[in-house]
Design a protein around this motif. Sequence first.
Motif, PDB file in Angstrom:
ATOM      1  N   THR A  83     -86.862  -7.266  25.807  1.00 55.90           N
ATOM      2  CA  THR A  83     -86.729  -8.043  24.570  1.00 55.90           C
ATOM      3  C   THR A  83     -86.945  -7.135  23.367  1.00 55.90           C
ATOM      4  O   THR A  83     -87.737  -6.193  23.426  1.00 55.90           O
ATOM      5  CB  THR A  83     -87.796  -9.162  24.521  1.00 55.90           C
ATOM      6  N   THR A  84     -86.232  -7.420  22.293  1.00 58.83           N
ATOM      7  CA  THR A  84     -86.466  -6.660  21.058  1.00 58.83           C
ATOM      8  C   THR A  84     -85.801  -7.327  19.868  1.00 58.83           C
ATOM      9  O   THR A  84     -85.118  -8.343  20.000  1.00 58.83           O
ATOM     10  CB  THR A  84     -85.988  -5.196  21.188  1.00 58.83           C
ATOM     11  N   PHE A  85     -86.036  -6.751  18.674  1.00 62.74           N
ATOM     12  CA  PHE A  85     -85.434  -7.266  17.442  1.00 62.74           C
ATOM     13  C   PHE A  85     -83.928  -6.975  17.418  1.00 62.74           C
ATOM     14  O   PHE A  85     -83.473  -5.993  18.008  1.00 62.74           O
ATOM     15  CB  PHE A  85     -86.064  -6.603  16.220  1.00 62.74           C
ATOM     16  N   GLY A  86     -83.196  -7.804  16.680  1.00 63.44           N
ATOM     17  CA  GLY A  86     -81.750  -7.681  16.607  1.00 63.44           C
ATOM     18  C   GLY A  86     -81.259  -6.294  16.191  1.00 63.44           C
ATOM     19  O   GLY A  86     -80.352  -5.742  16.808  1.00 63.44           O
ATOM     20  N   ASP A  87     -81.862  -5.739  15.148  1.00 63.03           N
ATOM     21  CA  ASP A  87     -81.418  -4.428  14.664  1.00 63.03           C
ATOM     22  C   ASP A  87     -81.533  -3.362  15.745  1.00 63.03           C
ATOM     23  O   ASP A  87     -80.663  -2.505  15.885  1.00 63.03           O
ATOM     24  CB  ASP A  87     -82.270  -3.977  13.464  1.00 63.03           C
ATOM     25  N   ALA A  88     -82.618  -3.427  16.511  1.00 61.61           N
ATOM     26  CA  ALA A  88     -82.848  -2.406  17.534  1.00 61.61           C
ATOM     27  C   ALA A  88     -81.775  -2.460  18.609  1.00 61.61           C
ATOM     28  O   ALA A  88     -81.469  -1.464  19.257  1.00 61.61           O
ATOM     29  CB  ALA A  88     -84.231  -2.596  18.150  1.00 61.61           C
ATOM     30  N   MET A  89     -81.190  -3.645  18.786  1.00 57.31           N
ATOM     31  CA  MET A  89     -80.192  -3.796  19.843  1.00 57.31           C
ATOM     32  C   MET A  89     -78.897  -3.056  19.527  1.00 57.31           C
ATOM     33  O   MET A  89     -78.106  -2.780  20.403  1.00 57.31           O
ATOM     34  CB  MET A  89     -79.882  -5.278  20.063  1.00 57.31           C
ATOM     35  N   ARG A  90     -78.698  -2.759  18.251  1.00 58.91           N
ATOM     36  CA  ARG A  90     -77.421  -2.153  17.857  1.00 58.91           C
ATOM     37  C   ARG A  90     -77.491  -0.636  17.744  1.00 58.91           C
ATOM     38  O   ARG A  90     -76.503   0.024  17.505  1.00 58.91           O
ATOM     39  CB  ARG A  90     -76.948  -2.779  16.545  1.00 58.91           C
ATOM     40  N   VAL A  91     -78.684  -0.072  17.879  1.00 61.69           N
ATOM     41  CA  VAL A  91     -78.813   1.378  17.766  1.00 61.69           C
ATOM     42  C   VAL A  91     -78.123   2.047  18.947  1.00 61.69           C
ATOM     43  O   VAL A  91     -78.388   1.714  20.098  1.00 61.69           O
ATOM     44  CB  VAL A  91     -80.298   1.814  17.745  1.00 61.69           C
ATOM     45  N   LYS A 111     -76.248  -5.486  27.325  1.00 61.04           N
ATOM     46  CA  LYS A 111     -76.378  -6.938  27.517  1.00 61.04           C
ATOM     47  C   LYS A 111     -75.024  -7.547  27.858  1.00 61.04           C
ATOM     48  O   LYS A 111     -74.916  -8.356  28.780  1.00 61.04           O
ATOM     49  CB  LYS A 111     -76.937  -7.568  26.238  1.00 61.04           C
ATOM     50  N   ALA A 112     -73.997  -7.120  27.114  1.00 59.40           N
ATOM     51  CA  ALA A 112     -72.648  -7.631  27.373  1.00 59.40           C
ATOM     52  C   ALA A 112     -72.207  -7.302  28.795  1.00 59.40           C
ATOM     53  O   ALA A 112     -71.442  -8.036  29.412  1.00 59.40           O
ATOM     54  CB  ALA A 112     -71.662  -7.052  26.354  1.00 59.40           C
ATOM     55  N   GLU A 113     -72.721  -6.187  29.313  1.00 53.25           N
ATOM     56  CA  GLU A 113     -72.357  -5.786  30.668  1.00 53.25           C
ATOM     57  C   GLU A 113     -73.254  -6.426  31.734  1.00 53.25           C
ATOM     58  O   GLU A 113     -73.176  -6.088  32.896  1.00 53.25           O
ATOM     59  CB  GLU A 113     -72.431  -4.256  30.797  1.00 53.25           C
ATOM     60  N   GLY A 114     -74.155  -7.286  31.302  1.00 54.49           N
ATOM     61  CA  GLY A 114     -74.910  -8.047  32.285  1.00 54.49           C
ATOM     62  C   GLY A 114     -76.398  -7.742  32.372  1.00 54.49           C
ATOM     63  O   GLY A 114     -77.131  -8.409  33.101  1.00 54.49           O
ATOM     64  N   ALA A 115     -76.890  -6.730  31.653  1.00 60.70           N
ATOM     65  CA  ALA A 115     -78.327  -6.449  31.694  1.00 60.70           C
ATOM     66  C   ALA A 115     -79.083  -7.593  31.024  1.00 60.70           C
ATOM     67  O   ALA A 115     -78.574  -8.223  30.091  1.00 60.70           O
ATOM     68  CB  ALA A 115     -78.623  -5.135  30.987  1.00 60.70           C
ATOM     69  N   ASP A 116     -80.298  -7.878  31.507  1.00 66.33           N
ATOM     70  CA  ASP A 116     -81.063  -8.963  30.892  1.00 66.33           C
ATOM     71  C   ASP A 116     -81.835  -8.424  29.687  1.00 66.33           C
ATOM     72  O   ASP A 116     -83.010  -8.080  29.759  1.00 66.33           O
ATOM     73  CB  ASP A 116     -82.012  -9.623  31.907  1.00 66.33           C
ATOM     74  N   VAL A 117     -81.124  -8.341  28.571  1.00 64.30           N
ATOM     75  CA  VAL A 117     -81.707  -7.884  27.311  1.00 64.30           C
ATOM     76  C   VAL A 117     -81.645  -9.062  26.352  1.00 64.30           C
ATOM     77  O   VAL A 117     -80.595  -9.684  26.219  1.00 64.30           O
ATOM     78  CB  VAL A 117     -80.905  -6.699  26.732  1.00 64.30           C
ATOM     79  N   ARG A 118     -82.777  -9.389  25.728  1.00 62.44           N
ATOM     80  CA  ARG A 118     -82.771 -10.563  24.853  1.00 62.44           C
ATOM     81  C   ARG A 118     -83.277 -10.229  23.461  1.00 62.44           C
ATOM     82  O   ARG A 118     -84.243  -9.505  23.298  1.00 62.44           O
ATOM     83  CB  ARG A 118     -83.624 -11.681  25.456  1.00 62.44           C
ATOM     84  N   MET A 119     -82.588 -10.800  22.492  1.00 63.78           N
ATOM     85  CA  MET A 119     -82.906 -10.582  21.094  1.00 63.78           C
ATOM     86  C   MET A 119     -83.984 -11.576  20.684  1.00 63.78           C
ATOM     87  O   MET A 119     -83.805 -12.781  20.872  1.00 63.78           O
ATOM     88  CB  MET A 119     -81.626 -10.860  20.317  1.00 63.78           C
ATOM     89  N   VAL A 120     -85.088 -11.109  20.157  1.00 67.46           N
ATOM     90  CA  VAL A 120     -86.116 -12.053  19.707  1.00 67.46           C
ATOM     91  C   VAL A 120     -86.407 -11.844  18.223  1.00 67.46           C
ATOM     92  O   VAL A 120     -86.225 -10.756  17.685  1.00 67.46           O
ATOM     93  CB  VAL A 120     -87.417 -11.927  20.526  1.00 67.46           C
ATOM     94  N   TYR A 121     -86.893 -12.910  17.606  1.00 70.41           N
ATOM     95  CA  TYR A 121     -87.259 -12.830  16.197  1.00 70.41           C
ATOM     96  C   TYR A 121     -88.670 -12.283  16.053  1.00 70.41           C
ATOM     97  O   TYR A 121     -88.993 -11.584  15.103  1.00 70.41           O
ATOM     98  CB  TYR A 121     -87.150 -14.225  15.574  1.00 70.41           C
TER      99      TYR A 121
END
Lengths: 95, 380
Positions: free
Chosen positions: B94-102, B113-123
């Motif tokens: 889990t992590t913040f939205g911005d971190a997901m795009r780095v 995540k799009a490829e199926g990994a369980d990664v979730r965006m949290v506030y």
Amino acid sequence: MCLGIPGKIVEITNAENKLALVDVAGVKREVNIVCIVDDEHPPESCLGDWVLIHVGFAMTRINEEEAARTLELLHELGELQEEFQAMKNSEKENP
Amino acid sequence: MKYVDEFRDPEQARKWLEKISALAKQVQAGKDRPLHIMEVCGGHTHTIFRYGIKQMLPPEIELVHGPGCPVCVLPMGRVDDCLALAEHPEVILTTFGDAMRVPGSLKSLLQAKAEGADVRMVYSPTDALSIARKHPDKEVVFFALGFETTMPSTALTVLQAEEEGIKNFSLFCNHITIIPTIKAILDSPDLQLDGFLGPGHVSMIIGQHPYLFIADEHKKPLVIAGFEPLDILQSIWMILNQLKEQRHEIENQYGRVVQVEGNHNALEAIEKVFELREFFEWRGLGSIERSGVRVREGYALYDAERKFSIPNLKIADPKSCQCGEVLRGTLKPKDCKVFGTTCTPETPLGALMVSTEGACAAYYSYGRMDSFESKRETTT
Ligand code: SF4
């Protein structure tokens, strides 16, 4: 994520765990208020306070005018929309 | 000065600008370069670009964008480490939205995540903890990052997990701390700075005292500034005024939010859960001594670095990226070879393009300043 967002405490949901419901420009969400609580400000007394919220934690008390101006600034920067989106996404990710 | 009209109070803005101009001329006289003022915080960078503050200032002042956007200084290897964590079948990352795009060396967390990994965006890290509550059979790892602004929230979430006896929650801790960063900047030989706009919300946590060395040892003024355009103008004027009076002090323009002592409860939580690392690797700036924190031994149960073996990958930025030079303030974003061509906010190559607080993304989104600057450069 770094600018924080102002909200108004509308309900103390769990005084023991220092949790409260805030209203951020109409959007409600539970936040942690431990950083603004002390002997002079027990949780119950925080009802109605305006606070600056960072990633789900109220970090400081602000006055209503400061809150309004900050909301306007965030809106102009496009950050308000982003914060709301982040809150919404977070709910989606945790069904 | 056409952007001044966008200010809430254009009259006030004009007044400050006039005062700044007059003072800047006096202070800069006799110098062979403009005055360099660094805004340390990415939030300030965003306001400065959004309101075109840079081009309103007289030519005697140049603003230098500091490394104060935590997402932007994240090295690629860290993202790869996260991807490796996310590959464990029992992990929910889990992590913040911005971190997901780095971008990592192969992909970002969002792509994984799009490829199926369980990664979730949290506030909020508390949302990550609540995922852990609901999935006791999984290990929920929170990829924690940010300066002292977000550090207390992570620390308090760990304390909450402990209190509830939740054992399937841990941090991949990448929090960084502001003071060593400013020290590293002050010690870097190719940067001559005359003053600092101090970060507003970091200061709300740490207070005023930790900055004292800047005034005492380095003899530079620092003014803690709010985020509204008028706050920034007033703070710049305060720095100039110190320079004129040959003072070097820590002043606080943002008293409506920042207390001298900082936030006691937040600092206490940080102190309880975290300790300094000897070194921490930054994108573009290299390794900075004692600039990052890790989870203390006593909270090992909540430390993903202790629970998992993390590859700790060191990956050099792609050759075409010039993020390092931009971060150090020696290159303007638009002069990076890939700026606006292969590197855009939609498809960022470097981290400075990811967050709106990154200098490159700000330059890109508020491109009007580009044309202005080149005009100024060709006419002068
Ligand atoms: S344009 Fe892209 S690659 Fe170049 S410095 Fe900016 S973020 Fe880095």
